[in-house]
Design a protein around this motif. Structure first.
Motif, short mmCIF file in Angstrom:
data_model
loop_
_atom_site.label_atom_id
_atom_site.label_comp_id
_atom_site.label_asym_id
_atom_site.label_seq_id
_atom_site.Cartn_x
_atom_site.Cartn_y
_atom_site.Cartn_z
N ASN A 45 0.84 -1.19 0.00
CA ASN A 45 0.00 0.00 0.00
C ASN A 45 0.89 1.25 0.00
O ASN A 45 2.10 1.16 -0.23
CB ASN A 45 -0.97 -0.01 1.18
CG ASN A 45 -0.26 0.05 2.54
OD1 ASN A 45 0.94 0.27 2.63
ND2 ASN A 45 -1.03 -0.14 3.60
N LEU A 97 3.83 7.31 6.71
CA LEU A 97 3.10 7.88 5.59
C LEU A 97 3.31 9.38 5.49
O LEU A 97 3.47 9.91 4.38
CB LEU A 97 1.60 7.57 5.75
CG LEU A 97 0.67 8.01 4.62
CD1 LEU A 97 0.97 7.24 3.34
CD2 LEU A 97 -0.79 7.81 5.03
N CYS A 114 -1.42 12.84 1.26
CA CYS A 114 -1.17 12.22 2.56
C CYS A 114 -0.13 12.98 3.37
O CYS A 114 0.72 12.37 4.02
CB CYS A 114 -0.76 10.76 2.38
SG CYS A 114 -2.08 9.70 1.77
N LEU A 150 -5.52 6.10 4.18
CA LEU A 150 -4.81 5.60 2.99
C LEU A 150 -5.55 5.94 1.70
O LEU A 150 -4.94 5.93 0.62
CB LEU A 150 -4.63 4.08 3.10
CG LEU A 150 -3.69 3.61 4.22
CD1 LEU A 150 -3.77 2.10 4.38
CD2 LEU A 150 -2.26 4.04 3.94
#
Length: 582
Positions: A210, A354, A268, A263
């Motif tokens: 991911n 992230l 992000c 996500l």
């Protein structure tokens, strides 16, 4: 019995079997052998989890791992029995929770009358520790203990092995990828780049990469096409899906839904992620984060104090840690968060990767009783502390930090949930403790404008002077604290019904009792709502401010995540002790 002996003997740092007295050592060694030789006779998840924790405290890691493996098998059997019972229309607790006290709709375990309150309270405390077998809490505790120990030892191989074992029990790809990312991160941070690449290759072969996995690849200077071929059978191993979600997965479904929502964002960066967490909590499912007016208190303290090293008790999904790290980025501040739940730790580490803040918001896995001494061994000290754990533990956790000399001079301690569910002993401690300077701030609960809570801001002398002197407590303090604990147990335990009215009644009782001790709110947060935006500010209580019930629609339905701002101007006037410490 082993747990009681170990906890009683662990008052000294560096507890090992060799350091125990002769009789205690013989007992612990005999208990360890009995546990290892018990075989199928010991298959109770709670007992096994307690044994793992005890042996870990004694430094008997191999024995703890052996019992953990048995716990994994026992928990899988309980989960299968629970799923089968649900499918057959049978009460899963009755099937899988043999020996556990049941719960009924009126909130009294096993249908006890109110007259049996002492028994009820004891059982509620038991449920708080282990919740129920289908929640997978014993396994969660065991994983947390072993991960804490493996990371303390710097054993990247064992850390990654434990995370991979957690991932193998997952059904959803979100949970599985989250934990596998944590394993790859452990390999990378442990200096084993080759093993991190190999694990990411396995994940790629099973289509389990991911956005966080892509960030890990970037940290390794790779793209997905650069990964080596996965080992034979890797794709089949990770592509295999469990028939039912694991117990840990079910008990964290809300937090995993939040992670998936993050996500799915187009952008992000940290601010966008914070906004999405707020939007999730305001509009979809209530989540326990210190947003809105609570965030205004933290923001104002940081703006006035400008801390460089913050200790947080309870990271949850990383909202407050990320918010503080973002505010302190200008001067290189860092947040270290304690978290006993390994799933919450994995989610937070994924989010930190992230948004690129993995060096600024670090998660130390483990309960504060175990994790704080680890930080002390590593030489950490802090100029700000944010407490968001069990509120009746605030004062003992502060004492531990003082005794270990981990508070820098003029440290500021911010505590949440002081009125709801309540921390009467903490309030006495910080308002009467020698050399403490404290403010009690009234706020509205994030996502629940009709609910009042208090936060406290305390400036502590620090500097390694030892435990601060606090005068004896007034009569009734122990009973008030026990009642606050009971309210917490009732709101945390499942199937306890709606406790809002009972909680509000207790808050009024607690407010009056504290006022009789001379403890009142000294600051409050006011908020101006304008369309989809809100601006909060901490100000003085100019009179005997009385809580006013919220009238009309809750503003959470109008405000957008990321649009709740803090006016930090005048922070040094609001908290005058901060002036000069910056």
């Amino acid at each position: 019995l082993l747990w009681a002996v170990v906890v009683g003997a662990s008052t000294a740092a560096g507890l090992t079997v060799a350091a125990l007295g002769a009789n205690t050592r013989r007992f612990c060694e005999a208990a360890e052998q009995a546990l290892l030789q018990s075989g199928a006779a010991l298959r109770d998840p709670e007992a096994l989890s307690t044994a793992v924790s005890s042996l870990r405290k004694l430094g008997r890691l191999d024995a703890a791992l052996a019992l953990h493996d048995r716990l994994v098998t026992a928990a899988a059997a309980v989960s299968a029995a629970s799923a089968s019972a649900v499918g057959d229309g049978v009460d899963a607790r009755a099937t899988a929770g043999e020996g556990m006290s049941g719960e009924v709709a009126d909130g009294h375990p096993d249908g006890e009358d109110a007259a049996d309150a002492p028994t009820t309270a004891r059982r509620e405390r038991f449920r708080l520790k282990f919740r129920s077998r289908e929640d997978g809490f014993p396994l969660q505790l065991s994983y947390g203990q072993l991960l804490m120990e493996s990371e303390r030892r710097g054993d990247a191989a064992l850390t990654a092995q434990l995370f991979v074992a957690m991932a193998s029990e997952a059904r959803s790809s979100c949970f599985r990828i989250c934990v596998l990312n944590a394993a790859a991160f452990a390999w990378w941070r442990g200096g084993r780049r080759d093993r991190a690449e190999a694990l990411l290759a396995e994940m790629a072969s099973a289509r389990l990469l991911n956005l966080v996995s892509q960030v890990l690849l970037q940290r390794l200077g790779l793209t997905e096409s650069d990964l080596p071929p996965a080992a034979a059978g890797a794709a089949a191993r990770w592509a295999l899906r469990r028939e039912h979600p694991s117990d840990m997965e079910k008990s964290h479904s809300k937090e995993l839904s939040l992670l998936q929502a993050v996500l799915n964002l187009r952008t992000c960066d940290a601010k966008s992620v914070l906004a999405e967490i707020e939007e999730f909590g305001l509009k979809r499912q209530w989540i326990k984060v210190a947003g809105g007016e609570k965030a205004a208190v933290v923001d104002t303290v940081i703006a006035a104090r400008k801390p460089r090293s913050v200790l947080e008790y309870g990271v949850y999904v990383g909202y407050t840690a990320m918010r503080m790290a973002l505010r302190m980025a200008e001067w290189g501040g860092k947040v270290t968060s304690l978290e006993m739940d390994p799933v919450h730790a994995c989610i937070t580490r994924n989010i930190a990767l992230l948004v690129g803040l993995e060096d600024n918001m670090v998660v130390q896995i483990g309960h504060s009783d175990d994790a704080v001494p680890i930080l002390h061994e590593q030489g950490h000290s802090f100029d700000m502390v944010f407490m968001d754990q069990r509120s009746t533990r605030f004062h003992t956790d502060l004492w531990t930090l003082e005794e270990l000399g981990m508070l820098q001079p003029s440290c500021v301690v911010v505590a949440d949930n002081v009125l709801k569910p309540g921390a009467p002993r903490w309030l006495w401690h910080i308002t009467r403790g020698q050399n403490y300077s404290s403010e009690v701030v009234s706020v509205r609960e994030f996502g629940s404008a009709e609910t009042e809570d208090w936060m406290t801001v305390t400036f502590v002398p620090g500097g390694g002077g030892g435990r601060t002197f606090v005068p004896p407590e007034p009569p009734g303090m122990a009973a008030l604290t026990a009642k606050a604990d009971r309210m917490r147990f009732r709101t945390v335990a499942k199937c306890m019904g709606d406790t809002r009215k009972e909680l509000e009644d207790f808050n009024k009782e607690l407010t009056h009792a504290l006022a009789a001790m001379g403890i009142r709110k000294t600051k409050l947060v006011t908020t101006v709502y304008e369309g989809q935006q809100a601006t909060s500010r901490v100000r003085e209580v100019l009179d005997e401010a009385v809580w006013t019930d919220w009238q009309g629609e809750d503003p959470r339905m109008l405000i957008r995540g990321g649009q709740w701002r803090t006016d930090v101007s005048g922070g040094e006037r609001v908290f005058p002790w901060a002036k000069g410490f910056t």
